[in-house]
Every structure is written in C-alpha cells, then in structure tokens.
Motif scaffolding. Structure first.
Motif, PDB file in Angstrom:
ATOM      1  N   ALA A  15       0.813  -1.213   0.000  1.00  0.00           N
ATOM      2  CA  ALA A  15       0.000   0.000   0.000  1.00  0.00           C
ATOM      3  C   ALA A  15       0.848   1.266   0.000  1.00  0.00           C
ATOM      4  CB  ALA A  15      -0.943  -0.003   1.193  1.00  0.00           C
ATOM      5  N   ALA A  16       1.922   1.292   0.761  1.00  0.00           N
ATOM      6  CA  ALA A  16       2.754   2.497   0.855  1.00  0.00           C
ATOM      7  C   ALA A  16       3.424   2.807  -0.477  1.00  0.00           C
ATOM      8  CB  ALA A  16       3.797   2.334   1.956  1.00  0.00           C
ATOM      9  N   VAL A  17       3.917   1.780  -1.145  1.00  0.00           N
ATOM     10  CA  VAL A  17       4.570   1.960  -2.441  1.00  0.00           C
ATOM     11  C   VAL A  17       3.548   2.414  -3.474  1.00  0.00           C
ATOM     12  CG1 VAL A  17       5.791   0.782  -4.315  1.00  0.00           C
ATOM     13  CG2 VAL A  17       6.390   0.283  -1.942  1.00  0.00           C
ATOM     14  N   GLU A  18       2.405   1.782  -3.486  1.00  0.00           N
ATOM     15  CA  GLU A  18       1.359   2.146  -4.437  1.00  0.00           C
ATOM     16  C   GLU A  18       0.894   3.584  -4.207  1.00  0.00           C
ATOM     17  OE1 GLU A  18      -1.694  -0.804  -4.122  1.00  0.00           O
ATOM     18  OE2 GLU A  18      -0.378  -2.400  -4.812  1.00  0.00           O
ATOM     19  N   GLU A  19       0.742   3.979  -2.946  1.00  0.00           N
ATOM     20  CA  GLU A  19       0.319   5.340  -2.645  1.00  0.00           C
ATOM     21  C   GLU A  19       1.374   6.355  -3.066  1.00  0.00           C
ATOM     22  OE1 GLU A  19      -1.172   8.132   1.059  1.00  0.00           O
ATOM     23  OE2 GLU A  19      -0.945   5.989   1.374  1.00  0.00           O
ATOM     24  N   ALA A  20       2.638   6.051  -2.815  1.00  0.00           N
ATOM     25  CA  ALA A  20       3.718   6.958  -3.215  1.00  0.00           C
ATOM     26  C   ALA A  20       3.754   7.125  -4.731  1.00  0.00           C
ATOM     27  CB  ALA A  20       5.059   6.448  -2.691  1.00  0.00           C
ATOM     28  N   LEU A  21       3.606   6.031  -5.455  1.00  0.00           N
ATOM     29  CA  LEU A  21       3.586   6.094  -6.918  1.00  0.00           C
ATOM     30  C   LEU A  21       2.368   6.867  -7.417  1.00  0.00           C
ATOM     31  CD1 LEU A  21       4.806   2.516  -7.889  1.00  0.00           C
ATOM     32  CD2 LEU A  21       5.948   4.663  -8.423  1.00  0.00           C
ATOM     33  N   ALA A  22       1.230   6.651  -6.802  1.00  0.00           N
ATOM     34  CA  ALA A  22       0.016   7.373  -7.196  1.00  0.00           C
ATOM     35  C   ALA A  22       0.183   8.870  -6.968  1.00  0.00           C
ATOM     36  CB  ALA A  22      -1.187   6.843  -6.427  1.00  0.00           C
ATOM     37  N   ASN A  23       0.775   9.237  -5.840  1.00  0.00           N
ATOM     38  CA  ASN A  23       1.015  10.650  -5.554  1.00  0.00           C
ATOM     39  C   ASN A  23       1.956  11.259  -6.577  1.00  0.00           C
ATOM     40  OD1 ASN A  23      -0.659  10.619  -3.316  1.00  0.00           O
ATOM     41  ND2 ASN A  23       1.007  10.273  -1.870  1.00  0.00           N
ATOM     42  N   ARG A  24       3.009  10.550  -6.903  1.00  0.00           N
ATOM     43  CA  ARG A  24       3.981  11.038  -7.886  1.00  0.00           C
ATOM     44  C   ARG A  24       3.331  11.172  -9.263  1.00  0.00           C
ATOM     45  NH1 ARG A  24       7.705  14.409  -8.695  1.00  0.00           N
ATOM     46  NH2 ARG A  24       9.348  13.742 -10.072  1.00  0.00           N
ATOM     47  N   LEU A  25       2.527  10.200  -9.620  1.00  0.00           N
ATOM     48  CA  LEU A  25       1.807  10.263 -10.904  1.00  0.00           C
ATOM     49  C   LEU A  25       0.898  11.491 -10.955  1.00  0.00           C
ATOM     50  CD1 LEU A  25       0.830   6.586 -11.676  1.00  0.00           C
ATOM     51  CD2 LEU A  25       1.845   8.187 -13.281  1.00  0.00           C
ATOM     52  N   ASN A  26       0.187  11.739  -9.873  1.00  0.00           N
ATOM     53  CA  ASN A  26      -0.700  12.899  -9.825  1.00  0.00           C
ATOM     54  C   ASN A  26       0.082  14.205  -9.955  1.00  0.00           C
ATOM     55  OD1 ASN A  26      -3.099  11.465  -9.604  1.00  0.00           O
ATOM     56  ND2 ASN A  26      -2.993  11.389  -7.376  1.00  0.00           N
ATOM     57  N   GLN A  74       3.019  14.639 -11.427  1.00  0.00           N
ATOM     58  CA  GLN A  74       3.521  14.734 -12.795  1.00  0.00           C
ATOM     59  C   GLN A  74       2.400  15.119 -13.761  1.00  0.00           C
ATOM     60  OE1 GLN A  74       7.057  13.852 -13.953  1.00  0.00           O
ATOM     61  NE2 GLN A  74       7.084  14.667 -11.887  1.00  0.00           N
ATOM     62  N   GLN A  75       1.214  14.541 -13.562  1.00  0.00           N
ATOM     63  CA  GLN A  75       0.087  14.853 -14.431  1.00  0.00           C
ATOM     64  C   GLN A  75      -0.342  16.308 -14.263  1.00  0.00           C
ATOM     65  OE1 GLN A  75      -1.325  12.626 -16.814  1.00  0.00           O
ATOM     66  NE2 GLN A  75      -2.076  14.602 -17.497  1.00  0.00           N
ATOM     67  N   ASP A  76      -0.348  16.800 -13.036  1.00  0.00           N
ATOM     68  CA  ASP A  76      -0.694  18.203 -12.790  1.00  0.00           C
ATOM     69  C   ASP A  76       0.296  19.136 -13.481  1.00  0.00           C
ATOM     70  OD1 ASP A  76      -2.882  17.420 -11.266  1.00  0.00           O
ATOM     71  OD2 ASP A  76      -1.896  17.806  -9.334  1.00  0.00           O
ATOM     72  N   MET A  77       1.577  18.805 -13.384  1.00  0.00           N
ATOM     73  CA  MET A  77       2.604  19.626 -14.035  1.00  0.00           C
ATOM     74  C   MET A  77       2.429  19.585 -15.551  1.00  0.00           C
ATOM     75  SD  MET A  77       5.847  18.747 -11.485  1.00  0.00           S
ATOM     76  CE  MET A  77       7.003  18.729 -12.786  1.00  0.00           C
ATOM     77  N   LEU A  78       2.145  18.406 -16.085  1.00  0.00           N
ATOM     78  CA  LEU A  78       1.927  18.260 -17.528  1.00  0.00           C
ATOM     79  C   LEU A  78       0.729  19.095 -17.976  1.00  0.00           C
ATOM     80  CD1 LEU A  78       2.479  16.976 -20.284  1.00  0.00           C
ATOM     81  CD2 LEU A  78       1.106  15.010 -19.540  1.00  0.00           C
ATOM     82  N   ASN A  79      -0.359  19.020 -17.240  1.00  0.00           N
ATOM     83  CA  ASN A  79      -1.549  19.801 -17.589  1.00  0.00           C
ATOM     84  C   ASN A  79      -1.247  21.293 -17.602  1.00  0.00           C
ATOM     85  OD1 ASN A  79      -3.033  17.445 -17.810  1.00  0.00           O
ATOM     86  ND2 ASN A  79      -3.912  17.604 -15.768  1.00  0.00           N
ATOM     87  N   GLU A  80      -0.474  21.748 -16.632  1.00  0.00           N
ATOM     88  CA  GLU A  80      -0.106  23.164 -16.566  1.00  0.00           C
ATOM     89  C   GLU A  80       0.727  23.580 -17.784  1.00  0.00           C
ATOM     90  OE1 GLU A  80       2.662  25.952 -13.739  1.00  0.00           O
ATOM     91  OE2 GLU A  80       1.380  24.475 -12.744  1.00  0.00           O
ATOM     92  N   LEU A  81       1.688  22.748 -18.152  1.00  0.00           N
ATOM     93  CA  LEU A  81       2.531  23.064 -19.304  1.00  0.00           C
ATOM     94  C   LEU A  81       1.731  23.024 -20.605  1.00  0.00           C
ATOM     95  CD1 LEU A  81       5.865  21.201 -18.483  1.00  0.00           C
ATOM     96  CD2 LEU A  81       5.364  23.639 -18.262  1.00  0.00           C
ATOM     97  N   LEU A  82       0.801  22.088 -20.705  1.00  0.00           N
ATOM     98  CA  LEU A  82      -0.034  22.029 -21.909  1.00  0.00           C
ATOM     99  C   LEU A  82      -0.894  23.280 -22.033  1.00  0.00           C
ATOM    100  CD1 LEU A  82      -1.090  18.270 -21.834  1.00  0.00           C
ATOM    101  CD2 LEU A  82       0.457  19.368 -23.466  1.00  0.00           C
ATOM    102  N   LYS A  83      -1.391  23.786 -20.918  1.00  0.00           N
ATOM    103  CA  LYS A  83      -2.172  25.027 -20.948  1.00  0.00           C
ATOM    104  C   LYS A  83      -1.296  26.199 -21.385  1.00  0.00           C
ATOM    105  CE  LYS A  83      -5.517  23.758 -17.420  1.00  0.00           C
ATOM    106  NZ  LYS A  83      -5.966  23.979 -16.034  1.00  0.00           N
ATOM    107  N   LYS A  84      -0.054  26.251 -20.891  1.00  0.00           N
ATOM    108  CA  LYS A  84       0.868  27.302 -21.277  1.00  0.00           C
ATOM    109  C   LYS A  84       1.161  27.248 -22.779  1.00  0.00           C
ATOM    110  CE  LYS A  84       3.288  28.007 -16.924  1.00  0.00           C
ATOM    111  NZ  LYS A  84       4.587  27.934 -16.224  1.00  0.00           N
ATOM    112  N   ARG A  85       1.390  26.031 -23.281  1.00  0.00           N
ATOM    113  CA  ARG A  85       1.678  25.872 -24.705  1.00  0.00           C
ATOM    114  C   ARG A  85       0.487  26.293 -25.550  1.00  0.00           C
ATOM    115  NH1 ARG A  85       3.424  20.236 -27.223  1.00  0.00           N
ATOM    116  NH2 ARG A  85       1.216  19.841 -26.965  1.00  0.00           N
TER     117      ARG A  85
END
Length: 62
Positions: free
Chosen positions: A34-45, A47-58
């Motif tokens: 559970a701890a590993v899965e949660e850490a990966l899920a948090n990291r994915l979120n 990264q996705q938030d950062m990607l969405n922000e950059l796509l909006k900028k572009r």
C-alpha cells in the motif's frame, strides 16, 4: 529568449513529463504494498498536474 526557443523548451519539458508518467505507470503495475502504491500514485498525480499546466501554457502561446 525568442518565442520559438521558449516553445521548444516547453515542448521538451512536456515530452520529459510524458516519459516520466509512462515510467511511473510501468512501476505502478509491478508495485506491491500500500505504501509503495500510494507513493507512486502521488507522484503520478504530481507529474500529471505539471503536464496539464505546461499544456495550458503551450496552448496559450498559440
């Protein structure tokens, strides 16, 4: 820095984030615990938030 150079840099950052997300997805499929899965899920979120922000900028750049 020219607008073209800024857009190229933005595109490179977007590509890097997409690669990171892909790698994290691969890690998540093989993760156990559970701890590993949660850490990966948090990291994915993050990264996705950062990607969405950059796509909006572009998109705003035209």
């Amino acid at each position: 820095m020219s607008e073209n150079a800024s857009q190229m840099e933005l595109d490179e950052r977007i590509a890097l984030l997409r690669r990171n997300i892909s790698e994290l997805m691969e890690q998540a499929t093989g993760a156990s615990g559970a701890a590993v899965e949660e850490a990966l899920a948090n990291r994915l979120n993050e990264q996705q938030d950062m990607l969405n922000e950059l796509l909006k900028k572009r998109e705003a750049m035209g």
